[in-house]
Design an enzyme around this catalytic site. Structure first.
Site, PDB file in Angstrom:
ATOM      1  N   SER A  51      -7.591  11.768   9.871  1.00 57.49           N
ATOM      2  CA  SER A  51      -8.608  11.692   8.816  1.00 57.49           C
ATOM      3  C   SER A  51      -9.414  10.410   8.902  1.00 57.49           C
ATOM      4  CB  SER A  51      -7.970  11.811   7.426  1.00 57.49           C
ATOM      5  OG  SER A  51      -7.702  10.548   6.866  1.00 57.49           O
ATOM      6  N   VAL A  52     -10.553  10.425   8.219  1.00 57.03           N
ATOM      7  CA  VAL A  52     -11.439   9.274   8.148  1.00 57.03           C
ATOM      8  C   VAL A  52     -10.756   8.084   7.468  1.00 57.03           C
ATOM      9  CG1 VAL A  52     -12.446   9.914   5.912  1.00 57.03           C
ATOM     10  CG2 VAL A  52     -13.814   8.612   7.545  1.00 57.03           C
ATOM     11  N   LYS A  53      -9.732   8.362   6.658  1.00 57.88           N
ATOM     12  CA  LYS A  53      -9.098   7.311   5.865  1.00 57.88           C
ATOM     13  C   LYS A  53      -8.328   6.300   6.714  1.00 57.88           C
ATOM     14  CE  LYS A  53     -10.303   9.000   1.794  1.00 57.88           C
ATOM     15  NZ  LYS A  53     -11.152   8.276   0.826  1.00 57.88           N
ATOM     16  N   ASP A  54      -8.038   6.654   7.985  1.00 50.15           N
ATOM     17  CA  ASP A  54      -7.362   5.680   8.855  1.00 50.15           C
ATOM     18  C   ASP A  54      -8.163   4.395   8.960  1.00 50.15           C
ATOM     19  OD1 ASP A  54      -5.584   7.712   9.286  1.00 50.15           O
ATOM     20  OD2 ASP A  54      -5.999   7.938  11.433  1.00 50.15           O
ATOM     21  N   ALA A  57      -7.854   2.336   5.673  1.00 49.85           N
ATOM     22  CA  ALA A  57      -6.468   1.960   5.404  1.00 49.85           C
ATOM     23  C   ALA A  57      -6.084   0.722   6.206  1.00 49.85           C
ATOM     24  CB  ALA A  57      -5.541   3.131   5.747  1.00 49.85           C
TER      25      ALA A  57
END
Length: 462
Positions: A51-54, A57
């Site tokens: 996901s883009v959230k890596d 994060a």
């Protein structure tokens, strides 16, 4: 044993975190046929956490380390819809931190299982509560951070490292991949970090680039952008995951966003499945919302436009929901062509037809309705259908005279349900089923019948 020595020419990463970013840009072909512009997807599923959230994060953790607020051996705590948690989990594994993820109960089981698989502790909170409620995942995250020694609450909503990650990474990637030709960026908005960071970078490169946010019904973003009013009447539970909010995160820069477009839960789900089946792109719920939102705004585009739609996460996290026919059908999201009574019967044909005998008591009918969770039952005598009962009729009678519980069904039953053939059209069923006729019986052959209720017809028309 000889130690392995990496040459300067080998393409080897030192750890999984180094593989974050540089995700592909893929042309959307079939689903974008109605749009005059060129449409591309920024497919973030190739990040190691899918996901883009890596991106954000890792950035939030590294910034916290530099600021001295995340110390060695510490515990990272975050309220997440699942994807940020996965990105944090990878960073925590490599860097040696413990992770506690707080999720609300509308998130898919797959997301929770994946987080546990990578060592995170998962705490589940109710969705349908106010953000200030002590049971909300915002409140629980903050409380845990005050109770657990050497812990740090990430707070992706207000932690501006979230936005900075996309300003420094995702925005430049899009500019380079499109050779500066991008004219529109479209993305679902949750914490606001992606749209605001990318939007800021792109507008610095070209102020004419349009930044379009995708919102969902039940979220406050669109009305707040258009009126400046935070309207609590806009807030209600919704199914689409990863976008929309009942708060205004600090990461959402409304000045960077040119327009918000709302997409229904059903459309988001349907187009998520279409992306998989028509484009071969297996992505999550917010991607379906994003592509549908773009199509809704298609009249604003021209043949000279270059549009990039960002797809947040992987479809594997929605196998039990969006990609499950039963889940879709229960919510009226499955686009099925149900034309006949036989089609409706097929949806629950594995269940037996529940019937009553005329000489049975009303109390027996009540017990069967409760045990089988049904509202209408045909009544038989001598192998023939002679009457029917339904819950509303029984309820009214018992309110007026409770002693009727011990009366024979034959004394209170309604006329028998109409009998139709399997090829009877749904339109014809609509003429037969009414306020006073709650169901029909469908003849299946060989002396077998099944029931189609008012609810079955309504569900088919949804």
């Amino acid at each position: 044993m000889t130690n392995f020595v990496q040459s300067s020419f080998m393409k080897v990463y030192n750890n999984i975190l180094e593989t974050i970013g540089n995700t592909p840009l893929v042309r959307i072909n079939k689903l974008a046929k109605s749009v005059p512009a060129q449409v591309f997807a920024k497919v973030e599923t190739t990040n190691p956490g899918n996901s883009v959230k890596d991106r954000m994060a890792l950035k939030m953790i590294e910034d916290a380390e530099r600021a001295g607020i995340l110390k060695p051996g510490g515990t990272v705590i975050e309220g997440t819809s699942g994807n940020t948690g996965m990105g944090l989990a990878l960073a925590c594994i490599i860097k040696g931190y413990k992770l506690i993820c707080v999720l609300n109960d509308k998130q898919s089981k797959e997301k929770m299982d994946i987080l546990r698989a990578v060592g995170a502790e998962v705490v589940v909170c109710p969705t349908a509560v106010e953000p200030t409620d002590p049971r909300s995942y915002y409140s629980v995250s903050r409380r845990l951070a005050t109770e657990i020694p050497n812990s740090w609450y990430v707070n992706q909503y207000d932690n501006l490292s979230n936005r900075t990650a996309h300003y420094e990474q995702t925005g430049p990637e899009l500019w380079e991949q499109t050779e500066g030709k991008i004219t529109h960026f479209v993305v679902g908005v949750g914490t606001g970090g992606t749209i605001s960071g990318v939007g800021q970078y792109l507008k610095e490169k070209n102020p004419n680039i349009q930044i379009w946010g995708i919102d969902t019904y039940g979220s406050v973003f669109k009305k707040y952008k258009e009126t400046g009013i935070f309207d609590e009447n806009e807030i209600y539970p919704y199914i689409t995951e990863g976008i929309g909010e009942d708060i205004l995160p600090a990461n959402v820069d409304f000045d960077v966003i040119d327009h918000f477009e709302k997409v229904t839960d059903k459309d988001a789900a349907v187009y998520t499945r279409r992306l998989a089946r028509e484009e071969g792109i297996f992505v999550g719920n917010s991607a379906g919302a994003a592509i549908k939102g773009l199509l809704q705004m298609g009249e604003k585009l021209t043949k000279d436009d270059v549009v990039v739609v960002l797809f947040h996460d992987h479809g594997s996290r929605y196998v039990g929901k969006i990609f499950n026919d039963d889940w879709m059908r229960e919510r009226g999201f499955l686009e099925e062509e149900l034309l006949t009574a036989g089609d409706l019967v097929a949806k629950h044909g594995n269940k037996p037809l529940v019937s009553l005998y005329a000489e049975e008591l009303v109390s027996h009918a009540i017990a069967k309705m409760r045990n089988f969770d049904i509202s209408q039952i045909p009544v038989m005598k001598d192998g023939q259908f002679v009457g029917s009962i339904d819950d509303s009729h029984v309820y009214q009678l018992l309110v007026e005279d409770p002693s009727l519980r011990d009366a024979p069904i034959s004394t209170i039953m309604n006329p028998a349900f109409p009998v139709v053939q399997q090829n009877t059209s749904v339109e014809e069923l609509c003429k037969l089923i009414s306020k006073h006729v709650p169901a029909v019986l469908v003849e299946l052959g060989n002396g077998k019948f099944h029931i189609v209720s008012r609810y079955d017809v309504i569900a088919a028309m949804a």
